[in-house]
Design an enzyme around this catalytic site. Structure first.
Site, PDB file in Angstrom:
ATOM      1  N   GLU A  93       0.823  -1.226   0.000  1.00 43.49           N
ATOM      2  CA  GLU A  93       0.000   0.000   0.000  1.00 43.49           C
ATOM      3  C   GLU A  93       0.854   1.272   0.000  1.00 43.49           C
ATOM      4  O   GLU A  93       0.520   2.262   0.653  1.00 43.49           O
ATOM      5  CB  GLU A  93      -1.020  -0.002   1.141  1.00 43.49           C
ATOM      6  N   GLY A  94       1.934   1.193  -0.765  1.00 42.75           N
ATOM      7  CA  GLY A  94       2.879   2.308  -0.856  1.00 42.75           C
ATOM      8  C   GLY A  94       4.010   2.091   0.130  1.00 42.75           C
ATOM      9  O   GLY A  94       3.787   1.975   1.327  1.00 42.75           O
TER      10      GLY A  94
HETATM   11  N1  COS Z   1      -5.603  12.530  -4.296  1.00 43.17           N
HETATM   12  C1  COS Z   1      -6.105  13.017  -5.450  1.00 43.17           C
HETATM   13  N2  COS Z   1      -5.332  13.294  -6.532  1.00 43.17           N
HETATM   14  C2  COS Z   1      -4.007  13.060  -6.413  1.00 43.17           C
HETATM   15  C3  COS Z   1      -3.429  12.581  -5.232  1.00 43.17           C
HETATM   16  C4  COS Z   1      -4.275  12.325  -4.150  1.00 43.17           C
HETATM   17  N3  COS Z   1      -3.802  11.849  -2.999  1.00 43.17           N
HETATM   18  N4  COS Z   1      -2.086  12.464  -5.421  1.00 43.17           N
HETATM   19  C5  COS Z   1      -1.843  12.870  -6.675  1.00 43.17           C
HETATM   20  N5  COS Z   1      -3.008  13.232  -7.274  1.00 43.17           N
HETATM   21  C6  COS Z   1      -3.180  13.777  -8.627  1.00 43.17           C
HETATM   22  C7  COS Z   1      -2.340  15.029  -8.802  1.00 43.17           C
HETATM   23  O1  COS Z   1      -3.025  16.165  -8.333  1.00 43.17           O
HETATM   24  C8  COS Z   1      -2.105  15.046 -10.290  1.00 43.17           C
HETATM   25  O2  COS Z   1      -3.243  15.547 -10.972  1.00 43.17           O
HETATM   26  P1  COS Z   1      -3.264  17.075 -11.597  1.00 43.17           P
HETATM   27  O3  COS Z   1      -2.131  17.098 -12.579  1.00 43.17           O
HETATM   28  O4  COS Z   1      -4.612  17.184 -12.209  1.00 43.17           O
HETATM   29  O5  COS Z   1      -3.028  17.978 -10.429  1.00 43.17           O
HETATM   30  C9  COS Z   1      -2.031  13.578 -10.655  1.00 43.17           C
HETATM   31  O6  COS Z   1      -2.707  12.870  -9.599  1.00 43.17           O
HETATM   32  C10 COS Z   1      -0.598  13.097 -10.768  1.00 43.17           C
HETATM   33  O7  COS Z   1       0.009  13.338  -9.515  1.00 43.17           O
HETATM   34  P2  COS Z   1       1.593  13.422  -9.308  1.00 43.17           P
HETATM   35  O8  COS Z   1       2.193  14.358 -10.328  1.00 43.17           O
HETATM   36  O9  COS Z   1       1.836  13.716  -7.880  1.00 43.17           O
HETATM   37  O10 COS Z   1       2.032  11.935  -9.677  1.00 43.17           O
HETATM   38  P3  COS Z   1       3.420  11.207  -9.529  1.00 43.17           P
HETATM   39  O11 COS Z   1       3.606  10.349 -10.720  1.00 43.17           O
HETATM   40  O12 COS Z   1       4.498  12.181  -9.166  1.00 43.17           O
HETATM   41  O13 COS Z   1       3.193  10.140  -8.325  1.00 43.17           O
HETATM   42  C11 COS Z   1       2.953   9.188  -6.161  1.00 43.17           C
HETATM   43  C12 COS Z   1       2.674  10.353  -7.136  1.00 43.17           C
HETATM   44  C13 COS Z   1       4.407   8.810  -6.049  1.00 43.17           C
HETATM   45  C14 COS Z   1       2.440   9.733  -4.849  1.00 43.17           C
HETATM   46  C15 COS Z   1       2.132   7.971  -6.632  1.00 43.17           C
HETATM   47  O14 COS Z   1       2.669   7.389  -7.807  1.00 43.17           O
HETATM   48  C16 COS Z   1       2.019   6.888  -5.573  1.00 43.17           C
HETATM   49  O15 COS Z   1       1.291   7.035  -4.603  1.00 43.17           O
HETATM   50  N6  COS Z   1       2.744   5.769  -5.757  1.00 43.17           N
HETATM   51  C17 COS Z   1       2.644   4.626  -4.862  1.00 43.17           C
HETATM   52  C18 COS Z   1       1.589   3.715  -5.348  1.00 43.17           C
HETATM   53  C19 COS Z   1       1.199   2.731  -4.311  1.00 43.17           C
HETATM   54  O16 COS Z   1       0.880   3.069  -3.187  1.00 43.17           O
HETATM   55  N7  COS Z   1       1.209   1.474  -4.720  1.00 43.17           N
HETATM   56  C20 COS Z   1       0.767   0.426  -3.852  1.00 43.17           C
HETATM   57  C21 COS Z   1      -0.204  -0.372  -4.581  1.00 43.17           C
HETATM   58  S1  COS Z   1      -1.695  -0.553  -3.804  1.00 43.17           S
HETATM   59  S2  COS Z   1      -1.526  -2.242  -2.920  1.00 43.17           S
END
Ligand code: COS
Length: 380
Positions: free
Chosen positions: A362-363
């Site tokens: 979950e990240g």
């Molecule tokens: N809620 C709503 N929207 C979100 C958000 C959130 N918590 N986090 C990011 N977004 C949106 C951003 O606002 C952006 O949209 P806009 O361009 O319209 O503003 C879009 O999503 C892309 O966001 P960002 O540029 O931050 O994306 P990144 O590729 O830099 O990645 C992380 C962000 C690293 C935080 C993300 O890839 C992540 O959480 N990775 C881990 C995944 C994970 O937890 N995997 C486990 C699997 S589940 S078992």
């Protein structure tokens, strides 16, 4: 107004789930861990007792528990066996995008699927080349008439081998990166194939598999939200569910503390129980403090979600802190039990193996810190 006590109903819920965990999970935990047995029987019973699918709203036949109540439940599951806890809670993770972002027809159809009969669901985001970098996912969903055709593969899908409902994240516009991603409700019968299952270090009562999508045709009405909304659905879901993951980690840590205290109270060395010896007292004090602190962060994140206050930062803090302290506390418990702690005759080595995953799924902890740092940088 701040309160740190649970209501009578919440105490009763905790007692009911603790009894379930003691009677139905703990006695099977060692055997299922050793044999890597998927805990289908425990999940079925959790379903019958309305412990599974706990966040499905009452109007769809679910228990309609709040995020705080879910955290209370998951701590108890984690204290008994987090492999089983993960399997039960993975249903909630998979159904959360439908609850949070689905339309009425999708909720009526698919949430009721899960309240009318025992069914398993899975959340399909991670791919071999897109783990932490979720937006690099290569699975595509291309529109053909009134259907989407999904092609690609997912991995580490919890419950994947047994689920008949999947929430799948796939790109409807690959050139747009995260803004091209969409989320779909996919039934197994639409052609989803199960690949290799992982053979894991811990949480061995759970099932993680590869999933293959080869020309899987999904009705257009099964898109969650709209095209390009999928990354926000994924992130918004994880913001909500990370407090639950944190609660599982608190459960593991609490159990390790309980096991360490029970052992240290009876183990005599140098003429006194270990609990009378300062080296061990200091360890137990730190372990207990960490468990309490992690629970407070977890309940705070859950409370914010219950009050519809954005909690990306707080749920990431809770998941990160609780995952880390679960690893630390279980490691200390093994140390306190010494040779016995390293032996499979005692439960703490399993807790330590189970805890490791709390820092990864979950990240990862690194992703949680990234989310926290971004939020902190925004603050003025
Ligand atoms: N809620 C709503 N929207 C979100 C958000 C959130 N918590 N986090 C990011 N977004 C949106 C951003 O606002 C952006 O949209 P806009 O361009 O319209 O503003 C879009 O999503 C892309 O966001 P960002 O540029 O931050 O994306 P990144 O590729 O830099 O990645 C992380 C962000 C690293 C935080 C993300 O890839 C992540 O959480 N990775 C881990 C995944 C994970 O937890 N995997 C486990 C699997 S589940 S078992």
């Amino acid at each position: 107004m701040i309160g740190f006590t649970l209501s009578e109903e919440q105490e009763a819920l905790r007692a009911r789930v603790r009894e379930f965990a003691e009677k139905e999970m703990k006695p099977k935990a060692r055997e299922y861990d050793e044999n890597g047995t998927y805990c289908m029987d425990v999940m079925r019973s959790a379903f019958e007792q309305k412990i599974m699918n706990d966040s499905i709203p009452k109007i769809y036949g679910g228990p309609g528990h709040s995020n705080l109540e879910s955290a209370i439940i998951t701590e108890e599951l984690g204290a008994a066996c987090m492999g089983m806890g993960t399997s039960i809670m993975a249903n909630s993770l998979a159904l959360a995008p439908i609850i949070l972002f689905g339309n009425d027809a999708q909720k009526e159809k698919y949430l009721r699927w899960h309240t009318r009969e025992f069914r398993i669901a899975a959340f399909c985001l991670t791919e071999r080349e897109a783990g932490s970098d979720a937006s690099a996912a290569k699975t595509v969903a291309l529109r053909e008439g009134d259907e989407y055709v999904i092609n690609g593969a997912k991995c580490f899908t919890t419950n994947g081998g047994y689920a008949d409902l999947f929430v799948v994240f796939a790109s409807t516009a690959p050139s747009k990166g995260p803004l091209g991603m969409s989320a779909f409700i996919v039934e197994k019968s639409m052609g989803v194939e199960v690949g290799k299952a992982e053979n894991k270090m811990g949480q061995r009562a759970s099932n993680q598999t590869e999933m293959h999508f080869k020309n899987v045709r999904v009705p257009a009405e099964n898109i969650i939200g709209r095209e390009g909304h999928g990354f926000k659905v994924a992130m918004g879901t994880l913001d909500r569910t990370r407090a639950g993951t944190a609660a599982g980690a608190v459960g593991i840590a609490r159990r390790a503390l309980e096991e360490a205290v029970a052992y240290a109270n009876t183990r005599i060395q140098f003429g006194a129980p270990l609990t009378k010896q300062q080296a061990i007292q200091f360890k137990l004090a730190d372990m207990a403090t960490k468990v309490e602190a992690a629970r407070l962060l977890t309940w705070q994140a859950a409370w914010l979600a219950d009050n519809n206050i954005r909690q990306s930062k707080e749920s990431a803090m809770a998941k990160c802190f609780a995952g880390d302290i679960a690893m630390q506390v279980t490691t200390e418990a093994v140390q306190i039990l010494g040779g016995n702690g390293y032996s499979k005759e005692y439960p703490v080595e399993k807790l330590m193996r189970d805890a490791k995953l709390m820092q990864i799924y979950e990240g990862t902890q690194e992703i949680q810190r990234l989310v926290i740092a971004r939020e902190v940088a925004k603050a003025r």
